[in-house]
Enzyme design. Structure first.
Site, PDB file in Angstrom:
ATOM      1  N   LYS A 185       6.417  -6.450  -3.374  1.00 43.72           N
ATOM      2  CA  LYS A 185       6.747  -5.371  -4.155  1.00 43.72           C
ATOM      3  C   LYS A 185       7.346  -4.192  -3.396  1.00 43.72           C
ATOM      4  O   LYS A 185       6.983  -4.309  -2.129  1.00 43.72           O
ATOM      5  CB  LYS A 185       5.654  -5.141  -4.933  1.00 43.72           C
ATOM      6  CG  LYS A 185       4.418  -4.434  -4.218  1.00 43.72           C
ATOM      7  CD  LYS A 185       3.111  -4.306  -4.812  1.00 43.72           C
ATOM      8  CE  LYS A 185       1.942  -3.981  -4.085  1.00 43.72           C
ATOM      9  NZ  LYS A 185       0.735  -3.898  -4.703  1.00 43.72           N
TER      10      LYS A 185
ATOM     11  N   ASP B 215      18.259  16.153   7.313  1.00 45.00           N
ATOM     12  CA  ASP B 215      18.873  15.233   7.697  1.00 45.00           C
ATOM     13  C   ASP B 215      18.846  15.140   9.319  1.00 45.00           C
ATOM     14  O   ASP B 215      19.371  14.090  10.004  1.00 45.00           O
ATOM     15  CB  ASP B 215      20.507  15.269   7.544  1.00 45.00           C
ATOM     16  CG  ASP B 215      20.840  15.382   6.181  1.00 45.00           C
ATOM     17  OD1 ASP B 215      20.389  14.761   5.319  1.00 45.00           O
ATOM     18  OD2 ASP B 215      21.443  16.456   5.753  1.00 45.00           O
TER      19      ASP B 215
ATOM     20  N   ARG C 204      -7.843   0.033 -13.670  1.00 42.26           N
ATOM     21  CA  ARG C 204      -6.183   0.166 -13.818  1.00 42.26           C
ATOM     22  C   ARG C 204      -5.706  -0.438 -14.917  1.00 42.26           C
ATOM     23  O   ARG C 204      -5.589  -0.037 -16.178  1.00 42.26           O
ATOM     24  CB  ARG C 204      -5.670  -0.215 -12.616  1.00 42.26           C
ATOM     25  CG  ARG C 204      -4.119   0.047 -12.277  1.00 42.26           C
ATOM     26  CD  ARG C 204      -3.603  -0.052 -11.000  1.00 42.26           C
ATOM     27  NE  ARG C 204      -3.776  -1.467 -10.531  1.00 42.26           N
ATOM     28  CZ  ARG C 204      -3.480  -1.637  -9.275  1.00 42.26           C
ATOM     29  NH1 ARG C 204      -2.988  -0.836  -8.289  1.00 42.26           N
ATOM     30  NH2 ARG C 204      -3.402  -2.970  -8.734  1.00 42.26           N
TER      31      ARG C 204
ATOM     32  N   CYS D 211      14.645  19.327   8.928  1.00 44.01           N
ATOM     33  CA  CYS D 211      15.873  19.328   8.094  1.00 44.01           C
ATOM     34  C   CYS D 211      15.763  18.160   7.140  1.00 44.01           C
ATOM     35  O   CYS D 211      15.091  17.418   7.558  1.00 44.01           O
ATOM     36  CB  CYS D 211      16.982  19.800   8.748  1.00 44.01           C
ATOM     37  SG  CYS D 211      16.660  21.159   9.853  1.00 44.01           S
TER      38      CYS D 211
ATOM     39  N   ARG E 166      -3.246 -13.033  -2.473  1.00 43.59           N
ATOM     40  CA  ARG E 166      -2.166 -12.332  -2.448  1.00 43.59           C
ATOM     41  C   ARG E 166      -1.952 -11.520  -1.314  1.00 43.59           C
ATOM     42  O   ARG E 166      -2.913 -10.581  -0.933  1.00 43.59           O
ATOM     43  CB  ARG E 166      -2.310 -11.380  -3.941  1.00 43.59           C
ATOM     44  CG  ARG E 166      -2.375 -12.398  -4.945  1.00 43.59           C
ATOM     45  CD  ARG E 166      -2.333 -11.104  -6.231  1.00 43.59           C
ATOM     46  NE  ARG E 166      -3.486 -10.040  -6.430  1.00 43.59           N
ATOM     47  CZ  ARG E 166      -4.705 -10.355  -6.836  1.00 43.59           C
ATOM     48  NH1 ARG E 166      -5.057 -11.439  -7.547  1.00 43.59           N
ATOM     49  NH2 ARG E 166      -5.393  -9.248  -6.638  1.00 43.59           N
TER      50      ARG E 166
HETATM   51  C1  LIG Z   1      -0.130  -4.607  -4.141  1.00 38.05           C
HETATM   52  C2  LIG Z   1      -1.359  -5.662  -4.573  1.00 38.05           C
HETATM   53  C3  LIG Z   1      -1.859  -6.677  -3.751  1.00 38.05           C
HETATM   54  C4  LIG Z   1      -1.506  -6.628  -2.215  1.00 38.05           C
HETATM   55  O1  LIG Z   1      -2.388  -5.679  -1.556  1.00 38.05           O
HETATM   56  P1  LIG Z   1      -2.597  -5.716  -0.013  1.00 38.05           P
HETATM   57  O2  LIG Z   1      -3.705  -4.805   0.165  1.00 38.05           O
HETATM   58  O3  LIG Z   1      -1.534  -5.378   0.454  1.00 38.05           O
HETATM   59  O4  LIG Z   1      -2.883  -7.077   0.461  1.00 38.05           O
HETATM   60  C5  LIG Z   1      -2.764  -7.660  -4.248  1.00 38.05           C
HETATM   61  N1  LIG Z   1      -2.794  -7.377  -5.565  1.00 38.05           N
HETATM   62  C6  LIG Z   1      -2.080  -6.716  -6.483  1.00 38.05           C
HETATM   63  C7  LIG Z   1      -2.686  -6.708  -8.103  1.00 38.05           C
HETATM   64  C8  LIG Z   1      -1.286  -5.673  -6.229  1.00 38.05           C
HETATM   65  O5  LIG Z   1      -0.910  -4.789  -6.543  1.00 38.05           O
END
Ligand SMILES: *Cc1c(COP(=O)(O)O)cnc(C)c1O
Length: 371
Positions: A41, A314, A137, A312, A220
């Site tokens: 992402k 740039d 969340r 600044c 993940r």
């Molecule tokens: C961004 C995200 C991750 C990855 O998190 P890290 O701490 O970078 O491994 C995993 N699961 C969800 C739902 C996320 O939003």
């Protein structure tokens, strides 16, 4: 001849070997058959999503995770057959775009699923159920809602392919809240009629420093793929060394000597304490070098020299320890000779976390991927 010409010397270099190594090391650490979902992402945390995803998939990641439908569609243009999941909420009226491109969506609630089915035309809607086990969340929190969601496992047009949750404190020493979240997650998925193909709960911190039982079917993998630790606690408990992939470099584009008492920059806020050399760098806050980074060191000739005066849009100025030629190489993040400026150093100065730093480096700075 190289395919792209950059006129400005300010560049982000991404060392793809470092990314590769960070994934290989995770693989060694994972239990057999646990899959890797590469989290790419936000343009792969500012590292360049297509290039990072390519390496991750070559190294055995089996799916890509993004935050928005835009990001998913961008990935799908390049990666035709790879599972792509959107971890955030896609508005239910856009489910058909997702279905036609075989994008897996997150179901954050029963209401979302009902709305999605209302808008859905052709094809099955593939989803992973998000459980809010304590992150607060998005996701399902109640047994009642979970029971109703479970009934959709029999729905011919819904494919409940996975279920997942996200931890609020996996990167901290105290496991109390983490364990409560695990327990809550397990209570809620028990309402499912059959186990979905893929249960996943582990972010980087969980995958690396918690018991392997929390790896479930997949992890993940985000921040450590880029060579950054999820927190200072995680850094101290890493099962392997991390290889940061990103460096930010530029060169001196202007050098001058100033006399004691001469001022530098907007507000004339810096006043030369002595006769000295000042260098100008072609990078500013529009590149992500935020104004609050005034005072931060850069590396020139392997030595630390501070950014002075106001940054600044740039450009910015640095106090040099002697006369240097225009064209002298400058490292803002990364290693030069035997000295390194870590992303964590900027994070500390900005009162934030390392995750934020590569994300704030704007798209004006080209990302150059080195194999
Ligand atoms: C961004 C995200 C991750 C990855 O998190 P890290 O701490 O970078 O491994 C995993 N699961 C969800 C739902 C996320 O939003």
């Amino acid at each position: 001849m190289s395919s792209v010409q950059y006129y400005r010397p300010t560049k982000i270099k991404i060392n793809l070997k470092a990314i590769q190594q960070n994934i290989r090391n995770l693989q060694q650490h994972l239990t057999a058959n646990v899959e890797i979902i590469a989290v790419v992402k936000a343009n792969a945390y500012g590292h360049g999503d297509i290039e990072i995803a390519k390496v991750a998939l070559q190294e055995g990641a089996t799916a890509l995770a993004v935050a928005t439908l835009e990001e998913a569609l961008h990935m799908r243009e390049v990666f035709k057959d790879v599972p792509i999941i959107v971890l955030g909420i896609v508005l239910p009226n856009f489910v058909n775009e997702a279905i036609s491109k075989e994008i897996t969506l997150t179901t954050p609630s029963l209401h979302w699923l009902e709305q999605a089915l209302h808008y859905k035309r052709e094809g099955a809607l593939k989803v992973h159920i998000k459980i809010d086990s304590g992150m607060g969340r998005i996701g399902i929190k109640s047994s009642e809602e979970m029971k109703q969601i479970a009934s959709f496992q029999a729905h011919p047009e819904v494919d409940i392919d996975g279920a997942f949750t996200h931890f609020a404190t996996a990167d901290e020493a105290d496991e109390t809240y983490f364990l409560q979240q695990v327990q809550r997650f397990e209570q809620l998925i028990a309402y499912l009629r059959q186990k979905p193909r893929q249960i996943h709960v582990a972010n980087t911190a969980t995958a690396l420093i918690k018991s392997s039982k929390y790896q479930f079917d997949a992890v993940r993998y985000g921040i450590a793929m880029y060579g950054l630790a999820a927190s200072s606690y995680v850094a101290k408990h890493m099962p392997f060394a991390l290889h940061p992939a990103l460096s930010l470099t530029t060169m001196l584009t202007h050098v001058k000597q100033v006399q004691q008492g001469e001022s530098i920059g907007y507000g004339a806020s810096y006043c030369a304490p002595k006769t000295m050399y000042i260098g100008t760098l072609p990078i500013g806050y529009a590149d992500g070098l935020l104004r609050n980074l005034s005072g931060q060191d850069v590396l020139i000739n392997g030595k630390r020299m501070p950014i002075i005066g106001r940054i600044c849009m740039d450009q910015c100025m640095v106090a040099l320890d002697s006369a240097y030629e225009v064209g002298e190489q400058v490292t803002l993040l990364g290693t030069q000779q035997n000295n390194t400026i870590h992303i964590e150093e900027w994070a500390e100065r900005l009162n934030t976390i390392n995750y934020e730093i590569p994300c704030i480096l704007t798209s004006r700075v080209p990302r150059i991927h080195e194999k």
